[in-house]
Design a protein around this motif. Sequence first.
Motif, mmCIF file in Angstrom:
data_model
loop_
_atom_site.group_PDB
_atom_site.id
_atom_site.type_symbol
_atom_site.label_atom_id
_atom_site.label_comp_id
_atom_site.label_asym_id
_atom_site.label_seq_id
_atom_site.Cartn_x
_atom_site.Cartn_y
_atom_site.Cartn_z
ATOM 1 N N UNK B 5 0.833 -1.193 0.000
ATOM 2 C CA UNK B 5 0.000 0.000 0.000
ATOM 3 C C UNK B 5 0.875 1.254 0.000
ATOM 4 N N UNK B 6 0.529 2.199 -0.879
ATOM 5 C CA UNK B 6 1.336 3.403 -1.053
ATOM 6 C C UNK B 6 1.406 4.221 0.234
ATOM 7 N N UNK B 7 0.328 4.109 1.012
ATOM 8 C CA UNK B 7 0.181 4.996 2.144
ATOM 9 C C UNK B 7 0.838 4.424 3.386
ATOM 10 N N UNK B 8 0.504 3.177 3.685
ATOM 11 C CA UNK B 8 0.937 2.589 4.953
ATOM 12 C C UNK B 8 2.397 2.157 4.925
ATOM 13 N N UNK B 9 3.013 2.130 3.744
ATOM 14 C CA UNK B 9 4.433 1.833 3.672
ATOM 15 C C UNK B 9 5.285 3.093 3.834
ATOM 16 N N UNK B 10 4.638 4.225 3.694
ATOM 17 C CA UNK B 10 5.374 5.494 3.706
ATOM 18 C C UNK B 10 5.983 5.751 5.091
ATOM 19 N N UNK B 11 7.225 6.228 5.120
ATOM 20 C CA UNK B 11 7.919 6.436 6.403
ATOM 21 C C UNK B 11 7.148 7.336 7.370
ATOM 22 N N UNK B 12 6.458 8.362 6.814
ATOM 23 C CA UNK B 12 5.773 9.293 7.704
ATOM 24 C C UNK B 12 4.546 8.642 8.334
ATOM 25 N N UNK B 13 4.168 7.452 7.838
ATOM 26 C CA UNK B 13 3.005 6.769 8.404
ATOM 27 C C UNK B 13 3.409 5.788 9.497
ATOM 28 N N UNK B 14 4.495 5.063 9.231
ATOM 29 C CA UNK B 14 4.863 3.971 10.126
ATOM 30 C C UNK B 14 5.282 4.437 11.516
ATOM 31 N N UNK B 15 5.602 5.744 11.635
ATOM 32 C CA UNK B 15 6.043 6.224 12.941
ATOM 33 C C UNK B 15 4.892 6.735 13.800
ATOM 34 N N UNK B 16 3.653 6.604 13.309
ATOM 35 C CA UNK B 16 2.497 7.063 14.092
ATOM 36 C C UNK B 16 2.112 6.043 15.146
ATOM 37 N N UNK B 17 1.453 6.505 16.200
ATOM 38 C CA UNK B 17 0.923 5.574 17.201
ATOM 39 C C UNK B 17 -0.280 4.835 16.618
ATOM 40 N N UNK B 18 -0.669 3.745 17.273
ATOM 41 C CA UNK B 18 -1.793 2.953 16.767
ATOM 42 C C UNK B 18 -3.073 3.785 16.695
ATOM 43 N N UNK B 19 -3.293 4.591 17.726
ATOM 44 C CA UNK B 19 -4.502 5.422 17.721
ATOM 45 C C UNK B 19 -4.471 6.409 16.568
ATOM 46 N N UNK B 56 -10.431 15.487 18.848
ATOM 47 C CA UNK B 56 -10.043 16.862 19.147
ATOM 48 C C UNK B 56 -8.818 16.924 20.037
ATOM 49 N N UNK B 57 -8.532 15.806 20.662
ATOM 50 C CA UNK B 57 -7.310 15.758 21.472
ATOM 51 C C UNK B 57 -6.089 15.663 20.558
ATOM 52 N N UNK B 58 -6.170 14.775 19.546
ATOM 53 C CA UNK B 58 -5.028 14.590 18.649
ATOM 54 C C UNK B 58 -4.939 15.688 17.587
ATOM 55 N N UNK B 59 -6.081 16.066 17.052
ATOM 56 C CA UNK B 59 -6.110 17.137 16.049
ATOM 57 C C UNK B 59 -7.076 18.180 16.578
ATOM 58 N N UNK B 60 -6.657 19.389 16.611
ATOM 59 C CA UNK B 60 -7.469 20.409 17.280
ATOM 60 C C UNK B 60 -8.901 20.462 16.753
ATOM 61 N N UNK B 61 -9.059 20.394 15.435
ATOM 62 C CA UNK B 61 -10.379 20.605 14.839
ATOM 63 C C UNK B 61 -10.570 19.710 13.619
ATOM 64 N N UNK B 62 -11.766 19.764 13.084
ATOM 65 C CA UNK B 62 -12.069 19.014 11.867
ATOM 66 C C UNK B 62 -11.175 19.481 10.717
ATOM 67 N N UNK B 63 -10.995 20.786 10.628
ATOM 68 C CA UNK B 63 -10.122 21.359 9.606
ATOM 69 C C UNK B 63 -8.693 20.837 9.737
#
Lengths: 214, 214
Positions: B5-19, B56-63
């Motif tokens: 998968x183009x997205x989940x293999x990307x380095x900026x993705x793999x370093x995220x927490x599970x949540x 809203x805890x992880x990302x301030x807003x919908x935007x």
Amino acid sequence: MVPGDMLTDHPSYTCLSDTEKAIFNAALTEFGRAGRCGARMQTIADRAGINKAMLHYYFRSKEGLYEAVLMRVVSSFMDSVTAALDRHDTFPDQLRAVLDAYLRAHLSRPEVAGLWLNENLNGAPVARKLLRPKGGVEGPRRMIAWIEGAVRDGHIRPVDPVHFVITFLGSVVIYVIGMPTFSSLRPELASGSEEQIRARIDHLHSLFYHGLKS
Amino acid sequence: MVPGDMLTDHPSYTCLSDTEKAIFNAALTEFGRAGRCGARMQTIADRAGINKAMLHYYFRSKEGLYEAVLMRVVSSFMDSVTAALDRHDTFPDQLRAVLDAYLRAHLSRPEVAGLWLNENLNGAPVARKLLRPKGGVEGPRRMIAWIEGAVRDGHIRPVDPVHFVITFLGSVVIYVIGMPTFSSLRPELASGSEEQIRARIDHLHSLFYHGLKS
DNA sequence: GTCTATATCTCGATAGAC
DNA sequence: GTCTATCGAGATATAGAC
């Protein structure tokens, strides 16, 4: 509004009352800009210079207004395409005429492409109704038949007509809709000048003509 | 998720927490399905298996969530395109490889095309930021340079590189986004089977190859 | 970090006077 | 036909306990 406008010249438009025309134009702009969900009835009313309650008087609901606008718009665009086909004989001339008519129709009403794309994001229920074989709009099937005929007569090499029509329509639609992105690659594109329009038509004509010829 | 998968293999993705990954995937699906305005925070929370307040805890807003998703997604798609270019030498091979990579990337994440289109309806502020010459994503400029080089070396006839890249990217995007409409012209298209994918790639490859060759 | 409960607001739709 | 005023659903966002 604009002379030669695909929409306002259409017979189903000229018979509307002034208020209906105002609502219709305002709704087209707003739905195209913001999509089915993002559109605001208040914004449409303001732009049409009337009250919000009047929208519900003429069209029962937001959904009703959306469907009315979309159906009218798609029909008139597709009619302009088939008309261009009928005005020419040779394949290259027809190709150029349809490209010209379809691109100019979209540029004169950039909201239409947005409307159609948003419709697809929602599964395209209205567009699918418009394309039904009996009683629907005949533009796309007419284009497919045109390509099939050109293959049969040996004017172009064998090619899948449905895929070509998708590519053809898409190359025009994406140019209009993606302009905000593309103009950051080349700012002049966004001017919409006659020079830019011709450049796009010439590019597509030569790409498709060479891509299709026997 | 999907291997390759183009997205989940990307380095900026793999370093995220599970949540964060769960939120990210759910948001991508919902924004792609319903658009920027139609998307519901509750739906995203449900799909991610967490509470609405957590968004809203992880990302301030919908935007904020929308922008985060869009930037990550566009970057990884464009990276997959340039990677395909680097893996081949001859122009026809590169053409096929990029078509293949870009179409499969979109088919594996049909929401991305919708995201990009909605972005354009709003003037594409995020996409324009991504395309800025310094520090932005290099995919599109890399493609333009690729076409310019092929013209210079005489592999293809002189052609406007920007217009071709627009047509190229658009022919793929429109196929994915317009599927609800096109499938009413030919129902098999919507199956997404390997046969249909190859048919689309073959069509575009031969159309563009013949359309460009010297 | 995660949840429940709730404040606050926006928007579509309608009632009812004129 | 046209307006003002308002209702009520449903959405984002936050407060505050744990």
